[in-house]
Design a protein around this motif. Structure first.
Motif, short mmCIF file in Angstrom:
data_model
loop_
_atom_site.label_atom_id
_atom_site.label_comp_id
_atom_site.label_asym_id
_atom_site.label_seq_id
_atom_site.Cartn_x
_atom_site.Cartn_y
_atom_site.Cartn_z
N ASN A 60 27.53 53.60 85.40
CA ASN A 60 26.96 54.16 84.17
C ASN A 60 27.65 55.46 83.80
OD1 ASN A 60 25.12 52.05 84.17
ND2 ASN A 60 23.51 53.24 85.17
N HIS A 61 27.68 55.72 82.51
CA HIS A 61 28.29 56.97 82.03
C HIS A 61 27.37 58.15 82.29
CE1 HIS A 61 31.00 59.37 79.52
NE2 HIS A 61 29.91 59.96 79.04
N LYS A 62 27.98 59.29 82.60
CA LYS A 62 27.22 60.54 82.73
C LYS A 62 28.02 61.64 82.05
CE LYS A 62 25.03 63.71 86.03
NZ LYS A 62 23.96 63.98 85.07
N TYR A 63 27.39 62.33 81.11
CA TYR A 63 28.07 63.40 80.39
C TYR A 63 28.65 64.41 81.38
CZ TYR A 63 28.94 67.30 77.24
OH TYR A 63 29.53 68.35 76.55
N LEU A 64 29.95 64.71 81.24
CA LEU A 64 30.75 65.58 82.10
C LEU A 64 31.02 65.01 83.48
CD1 LEU A 64 29.57 69.19 81.15
CD2 LEU A 64 31.33 67.75 80.11
N GLY A 65 30.72 63.73 83.67
CA GLY A 65 31.24 63.03 84.84
C GLY A 65 30.34 62.93 86.05
N SER A 66 30.61 61.88 86.84
CA SER A 66 29.93 61.63 88.10
C SER A 66 30.79 60.66 88.91
CB SER A 66 28.55 61.01 87.86
OG SER A 66 28.06 60.40 89.03
N PRO A 67 30.85 60.84 90.25
CA PRO A 67 31.61 59.88 91.09
C PRO A 67 31.10 58.44 90.93
CG PRO A 67 31.04 61.83 92.35
CD PRO A 67 30.29 61.93 91.06
N LYS A 68 29.84 58.29 90.55
CA LYS A 68 29.25 56.96 90.42
C LYS A 68 29.79 56.20 89.20
CE LYS A 68 24.94 58.17 92.78
NZ LYS A 68 23.46 58.27 92.66
N GLU A 69 30.54 56.87 88.32
CA GLU A 69 31.14 56.17 87.18
C GLU A 69 32.21 55.18 87.65
OE1 GLU A 69 30.84 59.48 83.57
OE2 GLU A 69 32.64 59.39 84.83
N ASN A 70 32.82 55.46 88.84
CA ASN A 70 33.87 54.59 89.40
C ASN A 70 35.02 54.37 88.40
OD1 ASN A 70 32.61 54.22 91.88
ND2 ASN A 70 31.40 52.50 91.13
N ASN A 71 35.60 55.50 87.99
CA ASN A 71 36.68 55.43 87.02
C ASN A 71 38.00 55.00 87.66
OD1 ASN A 71 35.16 56.33 84.73
ND2 ASN A 71 35.14 58.35 85.66
N GLY A 72 38.92 54.64 86.83
CA GLY A 72 40.25 54.22 87.25
C GLY A 72 40.90 53.48 86.10
N ILE A 73 42.04 52.89 86.35
CA ILE A 73 42.72 52.09 85.33
C ILE A 73 42.33 50.63 85.51
CG2 ILE A 73 44.95 51.31 84.45
CD1 ILE A 73 46.12 53.99 85.17
N ILE A 74 42.07 49.97 84.40
CA ILE A 74 41.73 48.55 84.42
C ILE A 74 42.56 47.86 83.34
CG2 ILE A 74 39.76 48.94 82.84
CD1 ILE A 74 38.35 46.60 84.21
N TYR A 75 43.08 46.68 83.66
CA TYR A 75 43.83 45.94 82.64
C TYR A 75 42.88 45.00 81.90
CZ TYR A 75 47.26 43.37 80.04
OH TYR A 75 47.97 42.83 78.99
N THR A 76 43.02 44.99 80.57
CA THR A 76 42.24 44.09 79.73
C THR A 76 43.20 43.25 78.89
OG1 THR A 76 42.07 45.63 77.86
CG2 THR A 76 40.41 45.83 79.59
N GLN A 77 42.83 42.01 78.63
CA GLN A 77 43.74 41.09 77.94
C GLN A 77 43.98 41.45 76.48
OE1 GLN A 77 42.85 36.89 78.56
NE2 GLN A 77 42.00 37.34 80.59
N LYS A 78 43.00 42.14 75.85
CA LYS A 78 43.15 42.47 74.42
C LYS A 78 43.21 43.98 74.16
CE LYS A 78 41.07 38.23 72.61
NZ LYS A 78 40.12 37.67 71.63
N GLY A 79 43.06 44.78 75.23
CA GLY A 79 43.12 46.23 75.08
C GLY A 79 44.16 46.87 75.98
N GLY A 80 44.92 46.03 76.70
CA GLY A 80 45.95 46.55 77.59
C GLY A 80 45.35 47.34 78.74
N PHE A 81 46.15 48.27 79.28
CA PHE A 81 45.66 49.14 80.36
C PHE A 81 44.74 50.20 79.76
CE2 PHE A 81 49.69 47.52 82.10
CZ PHE A 81 49.29 47.15 83.38
N ILE A 82 43.57 50.35 80.36
CA ILE A 82 42.61 51.37 79.92
C ILE A 82 42.37 52.34 81.07
CG2 ILE A 82 40.26 51.82 79.10
CD1 ILE A 82 41.86 50.26 77.06
N ASP A 83 42.60 53.61 80.82
CA ASP A 83 42.28 54.67 81.79
C ASP A 83 40.87 55.14 81.48
OD1 ASP A 83 41.93 57.08 83.16
OD2 ASP A 83 44.07 57.55 83.09
N LEU A 84 39.90 54.70 82.28
CA LEU A 84 38.50 54.97 81.98
C LEU A 84 38.13 56.45 82.10
CD1 LEU A 84 36.88 51.85 83.64
CD2 LEU A 84 36.95 52.40 81.21
N ALA A 85 38.86 57.20 82.92
CA ALA A 85 38.61 58.65 82.99
C ALA A 85 38.97 59.31 81.67
CB ALA A 85 39.38 59.27 84.14
#
Length: 343
Positions: free
Chosen positions: A70-95
């Motif tokens: 889940n999103h948390k304003y100004l961040g939280s380790p529980k967001e589990n961010n990183g880069i993910i590849y999507t077929q129609k959005g390419g590479f997304i850097d979630l951070a």
């Protein structure tokens, strides 16, 4: 009797509406304090990237759709961010995406706070290849939609300057340049995705974090995200030696081989497969829009810009504003094309 019933009904309606009303995104006592320049630390483009200072350590910042929190304003380790590849959005850097969600929320709250004062606000924003300030003209009261559009535009301009400044040598860590990650293939699209989601979340009746979580999920599902880490790893392998070079180490400037600079009013992601249809994202305000000129972002640049660019030849002086960005981006586009031809 009918009037009495109507009065009770209206009273109950107003009470229930106030209980369900969306809380302010940012409390008024925190409006004057800027979020950190980089809220969430992540991610170099690539997988298993080596570091010159630590040759036995490799960096891999990849996530997968089922792991995203889940999103948390100004961040939280529980967001589990990183880069993910999507077929129609390419590479997304979630951070990056979440950072610009939060910057959009911050600027909306800031504009909303001062909107009734009939004044011009000048705010210092710290340093990044120079001293940054923003001047927001609120002598004419803005509508709700105008405030949201202007907030998104400011956040996106800040993201552009971050990429420009790191290209010219600015860095968060002294003596370690970040040019290797400037304008990498996923940056601008990931940043703008955050702005778009932030603008939608502000309009939502839900509390901000809940709204962002749901809207981000909707966009990712539309983009068809990788459901395992291995899928994104395989995507990186397919563009190794094309978009990035796994043989290079941080902070080598040649780690990223292809840079994405957008000079249009709409962004399309880079996709690995030509069989997928990319999802376009629209930039909040065109540079010719009169509302855009209500917020002038300026940088009194330091030696990095003078040392590493010929912007003076383009008629751009020591003080750069967001209205100069189209010229600067076209200049960098040509410079980067010349560099890429050498690979």
């Amino acid at each position: 009797m009918k009037n009495w019933i109507l009065y009770v009904f209206l009273t109950l309606f107003l009470i229930s509406s106030s209980l369900l009303a969306k809380a302010p995104i940012i409390p008024s006592n925190k409006i004057k304090k800027n979020p950190k320049k980089v809220i969430r630390v992540c991610c170099s483009f690539g997988d298993g990237i080596k570091m010159k200072a630590f040759p036995f350590k490799k960096i891999s910042s990849i996530t997968a759709y089922p792991l995203i929190g889940n999103h948390k304003y100004l961040g939280s380790p529980k967001e589990n961010n990183g880069i993910i590849y999507t077929q129609k959005g390419g590479f997304i850097d979630l951070a990056h995406t979440r950072d610009y969600v939060d910057w959009t929320a911050y600027w909306y709250s800031f504009i909303h706070y001062y909107n009734d004062l009939d004044t011009i606000i000048v705010k210092k924003l710290g340093k990044e290849a120079g001293s940054k300030t923003i001047q927001i003209d609120l002598r004419k009261k803005l509508s709700e939609n105008e405030m949201i559009s202007l907030a998104g535009s400011i956040a996106y301009d800040l993201s552009i300057w971050h990429e420009v400044s790191t290209w010219f040598g600015a860095s968060s860590v002294p003596l370690i340049h970040e040019k290797n990650s400037s304008f990498s293939p996923e940056d601008q699209y990931s940043n703008l995705l955050g702005v778009v989601i932030g603008m939608e979340a502000i309009k939502s009746p839900l509390d901000f974090n809940t709204a962002v979580t749901q809207i981000l999920d909707r966009y990712l599902l539309k983009m068809i995200p990788s459901v395992t880490i291995e899928e994104t790893k395989n995507a990186f392998k397919k563009v190794d030696q094309l978009w990035w070079d796994s043989r290079k180490s941080i902070p080598n400037r040649d780690l990223v081989l292809k840079r994405y600079i957008n000079t249009q009013n709409e962004l399309l992601p880079w996709l690995i497969s030509s069989h997928s249809e990319p999802i376009p994202l629209k930039i909040p305000l065109d540079f010719n829009d009169s509302l855009k000129k209500c917020a002038i972002f300026k940088v009194k640049t330091n030696h990095l810009i003078k040392k590493n660019s010929d912007l003076k030849k383009l008629g751009i002086g020591r003080v750069i504003s967001n209205l100069d960005f189209p010229v600067i981006l076209r200049y960098l586009e040509k410079e980067i094309e010349a560099i890429e031809q050498k690979y």
